[in-house]
Design an enzyme around this catalytic site. Sequence first.
Site, PDB file in Angstrom:
ATOM      1  N   HIS A   1      -7.308  -5.552   1.222  1.00  0.00           N
ATOM      2  CA  HIS A   1      -6.779  -4.619   0.343  1.00  0.00           C
ATOM      3  C   HIS A   1      -5.700  -4.411   1.564  1.00  0.00           C
ATOM      4  O   HIS A   1      -4.425  -5.613   0.778  1.00  0.00           O
ATOM      5  CB  HIS A   1      -6.560  -2.972   0.823  1.00  0.00           C
ATOM      6  CG  HIS A   1      -5.741  -2.404   0.624  1.00  0.00           C
ATOM      7  ND1 HIS A   1      -4.581  -2.521  -0.854  1.00  0.00           N
ATOM      8  CD2 HIS A   1      -5.145  -1.015   1.387  1.00  0.00           C
ATOM      9  CE1 HIS A   1      -4.064  -1.146  -0.526  1.00  0.00           C
ATOM     10  NE2 HIS A   1      -3.834  -0.793   0.170  1.00  0.00           N
TER      11      HIS A   1
ATOM     12  N   ASP B   1     -10.082  -6.372  -2.800  1.00  0.00           N
ATOM     13  CA  ASP B   1      -9.145  -5.477  -3.241  1.00  0.00           C
ATOM     14  C   ASP B   1      -9.581  -4.946  -5.057  1.00  0.00           C
ATOM     15  O   ASP B   1      -9.146  -4.994  -5.942  1.00  0.00           O
ATOM     16  CB  ASP B   1      -7.534  -5.088  -2.903  1.00  0.00           C
ATOM     17  CG  ASP B   1      -7.217  -3.686  -3.214  1.00  0.00           C
ATOM     18  OD1 ASP B   1      -7.749  -2.766  -3.369  1.00  0.00           O
ATOM     19  OD2 ASP B   1      -6.286  -3.947  -2.688  1.00  0.00           O
TER      20      ASP B   1
ATOM     21  N   SER C   1       1.024  -1.370   0.387  1.00  0.00           N
ATOM     22  CA  SER C   1       0.108   0.366  -0.300  1.00  0.00           C
ATOM     23  C   SER C   1       0.954   1.372  -0.327  1.00  0.00           C
ATOM     24  O   SER C   1       1.883   1.250  -1.146  1.00  0.00           O
ATOM     25  CB  SER C   1      -1.070  -0.214   1.518  1.00  0.00           C
ATOM     26  OG  SER C   1      -1.983   0.592   1.071  1.00  0.00           O
TER      27      SER C   1
END
Length: 276
Positions: free
Chosen positions: A254, A227, A176
């Site tokens: 995610h 995600d 991320s």
Amino acid sequence: MVAALFGCWFRVGGARSAMAGRVIPVGPTVVQTSMSRSHMALLGLGLLLMLLLYVGLPGPPEQTSWLGGDPNVTILAGLTPGNSPIFYREVLPLHRAHRVEVVLLHGKAFNSHTWEQLGTLQLLSQRGYRAVALDLPGFGNSAPSAEASTEAGRAELLQRVLQDLEVHNAVLVSPSLSGHYALPFLMRAHHQLRGFVPIAPASTQNYTQEQFRAVKTPTLILYGELDHILARESLQQLRHLPNHSVVKLRDAGHACYLHKPQDFHLVLLAFLDHLP
């Protein structure tokens, strides 16, 4: 135990009791209700003693918060030197050491402690890997840094941390938000990396297909099936890396490594174990 000590048949008024032969659970022990009249008082005392012992016994030990951990693994912690110190957690190989060393970054809602709670640091140590988890500037125990405000500054910061900690043959794990650090470093210094594990990283759109194609680093692209935003956006660009494989973790979002930690660990270890 009680059944073995006191279990025998009894008759009331010369006739077999209607309860004869029924089995009634008492705590963890099974007791037959058919007893001779002369043993009734003894049975009561025995049951009372068993109950007191059962209540007084300690319960089962609490499970640790991480998966696959080893109490023999020592997690070190410290700060890198310099004006913008970075906090890190580190484990050394518990057994025979592999050549590659794993550097774990983190997403926006997390920090280096996440990899300890998840058991990733402990597991890597067990499998013979040195691993270092960082608190990026402004997260966890690392103070904000002006150096992190530019792409070049973030790449230089990561370069300096690896040098300060004497990390060699690094495999960079980047979920991320940490893509803001990992991708600039990858584009500038991919020759220093033995492997790259992006997990739906941010900022992939800042680079061209040609830039990705120039990176020869072995790459494991990981993302969660659920995600639907950042994973898909990043995958479109990361697919241009010439030496990559893709793994989708089912029923994971995610932060797929949190939702499916066992699957994540298996895939990560398989990738690490097969690096040259």
